[in-house]
Design an enzyme around this catalytic site. Structure first.
Site, PDB file in Angstrom:
ATOM      1  N   LYS A  80      -2.247  11.923   8.491  1.00 25.29           N
ATOM      2  CA  LYS A  80      -2.530  11.224   7.240  1.00 25.29           C
ATOM      3  C   LYS A  80      -4.032  10.964   7.124  1.00 25.29           C
ATOM      4  O   LYS A  80      -4.684  10.594   8.111  1.00 25.29           O
ATOM      5  CB  LYS A  80      -1.744   9.911   7.230  1.00 25.29           C
ATOM      6  N   SER A 156       2.779   5.298   1.508  1.00 23.91           N
ATOM      7  CA  SER A 156       1.499   5.955   1.335  1.00 23.91           C
ATOM      8  C   SER A 156       1.347   7.233   2.176  1.00 23.91           C
ATOM      9  O   SER A 156       0.375   7.956   2.012  1.00 23.91           O
ATOM     10  CB  SER A 156       0.361   4.987   1.680  1.00 23.91           C
ATOM     11  N   SER A 180       5.482   2.562   4.296  1.00 26.17           N
ATOM     12  CA  SER A 180       4.701   3.771   4.044  1.00 26.17           C
ATOM     13  C   SER A 180       4.944   4.935   4.982  1.00 26.17           C
ATOM     14  O   SER A 180       4.476   6.038   4.723  1.00 26.17           O
ATOM     15  CB  SER A 180       3.207   3.431   4.043  1.00 26.17           C
TER      16      SER A 180
END
Length: 460
Positions: A80, A156, A180
């Protein structure tokens, strides 16, 4: 080779060790797959092609020399874009960091995966400053769900989930303060775990770790198969001498847990946002397999308001000021939509003290409930993946209370796909356990994966 791309990371590593394929071939195949799927899903925001190929050749050389190899030697992984990888820009999805200096070192967890022989392959998309349940920002645009391009992959860690689901990467790293890791994993039909808060070092995460918020968030691994999550947790646990919040509790062996002997509670309605019929049916099927008892904590309905109070006590002013300080003069509408919700939670010092008291009472109530159970089985979200741009709508936003509930306790929560909607969208369940008992959550998730099949390839 296309079939090999669907294998778990552990199985891919085994093929390399047994000289069925080379690391170079495996990395090249993943790079080709990213080139094929990324125009549709927009999950990878930086592909580390040349570096990954060089690392793969080094892995093949190690094997040829008979050097000791790690459990994922020669296998690529993704990260990420809020977790630092040396030599790459860690944007956090925010405008003010689009031209930031490259990171000078790997985040601790990236370094540990490298030490196990794994190869960084790509950085993945996320929302502006990580503040959204969709992955869309002003630098890279939006990520689409591989099972329906009109749907979000979640946030996210949505780019991470989408790339793994589409076989562009076997596993990777996300982070979770309100769902997330778990929500994108559910929307994209893969497996993921938010470990206990304080379980894994957060050194090298952007925005950086610090303050009371440490109690609610954690970096966590994501993969297509639960067996990879188990192997990854073994590699990632332990302090690094830099993140002082890490508690060095041993990671217990999930294979020693008998899921059907556990005392498991389940619910489909948390008293605040009930799951729709399709999600509820999948949760009930999983509960029946585990002989779970329908029950929920009396305090559970308060989870949403408590998280919003704790992170929104300044009305979002701190986040806005921070964005200005780093040069993010433009903010994505999903970020401002979230911050707008904080207005009603603004409090003075006395008000924040009351919020903290509510939080303490909530945690005490949740712990009291868990005296009678080893685990909880429940929805990850109230619907399958929602259409782009709709996560901030109040009716949808309240559904995120199902993941927020366990950020506010700091407990571990694993996610595994157990069904699908009439439209072919994945539906997952959430398995929550006592603090430091990731072994229980992962053992139950593994059992459900064997029973219901887990991840299935998208028709991309």
């Amino acid at each position: 080779m296309d079939e090999i791309l669907s294998y778990s990371g552990l199985r891919q590593a085994s093929l390399i060790r047994n000289r069925k394929i080379t690391s170079h071939e495996l990395v090249e195949a993943h790079l080709k797959r990213i080139a094929e799927v990324n125009p549709a899903i927009n999950a990878a925001v930086e592909v580390l092609g040349e570096r990954a190929i060089a690392d793969a050749k080094a892995a093949d050389d190690r094997l040829a020399r008979g050097a000791a190899t790690g459990p994922f030697d020669g296998v690529p992984f993704s990260i990420k874009d809020s977790i630092e990888v040396a030599g790459t820009i860690c944007t956090g999805g925010t405008w003010g960091r689009k031209s930031a200096p490259p990171s000078t070192e790997d985040a601790t967890l990236v370094a540990r995966l490298r030490q196990a022989g794994a190869i960084p392959l790509a950085k993945t998309n996320l929302p502006d400053l990580l503040w959204a349940f969709e992955s869309d920002n002003l630098i890279f645009g939006r990520t689409n769900n591989p099972y329906g391009l009109s749907r979000t992959s979640g946030g996210s860690s949505g780019g991470e989930a989408a790339l793994i689901a589409a076989c562009g990467s076997p596993f990777g790293l996300g982070s979770d303060a309100a769902g997330s890791v778990r929500l994108p994993s559910a929307f994209c039909g893969i497996a993921g775990i938010k470990p206990t808060s304080g379980r894994l070092p957060r050194t090298g995460h952007y925005p950086p770790a610090g303050g009371w918020v440490e109690m609610i968030w954690q970096i966590g691994p994501m993969a297509r198969r639960v067996e990879d999550l188990i192997a990854l947790m073994r590699l990632l646990v332990g302090g690094d001498g830099r993140d002082h919040t890490v508690v060095d509790v041993p990671f217990l062996d999930p294979s020693l847990v008998s899921p059907r002997d556990l005392r498991i509670a389940f619910y489909t309605d948390n008293g605040f946002a009930a799951a729709d019929d399709e999600v509820a049916a999948v949760v009930r099927s999983a509960a029946a397999e585990l002989r779970a008892r329908e029950a929920r904590p009396a305090c559970l309905a308060a989870a949403y308001d408590i998280e919003m109070k704790i992170i929104g006590e300044d009305g979002g002013e701190g986040t806005l000021n921070y964005a200005r300080e780093i040069g993010s003069t433009q903010l994505h509408p999903l970020l401002t939509g979230w911050l707008d919700k904080f207005g009603r939670y603004r409090a003075d010092l006395a008000g924040f003290a009351r919020y903290w008291d509510e939080w303490n009472a909530y945690r005490a109530g949740m712990h009291a409930f868990m005296r009678d159970y080893d685990a909880i089985l429940c929805p990850v979200y109230v619907h399958p993946a929602v259409p782009h741009g709709t996560s901030v709508e109040d009716a949808n936003f309240k559904g995120f209370s199902h993941t927020m509930a366990f950020n506010m306790t700091g407990w571990p929560g694993a996610v595994v796909r157990c069904g699908e909607s009439a439209e072919g969208l994945p539906i997952a369940v959430q398995v929550v356990a006592h603090p430091w008992r990731e072994d229980v959550a992962l053992a139950v998730a593994s059992h459900l994966e064997r029973t219901f099949g887990g991840w299935r390839p998208p028709a991309l």
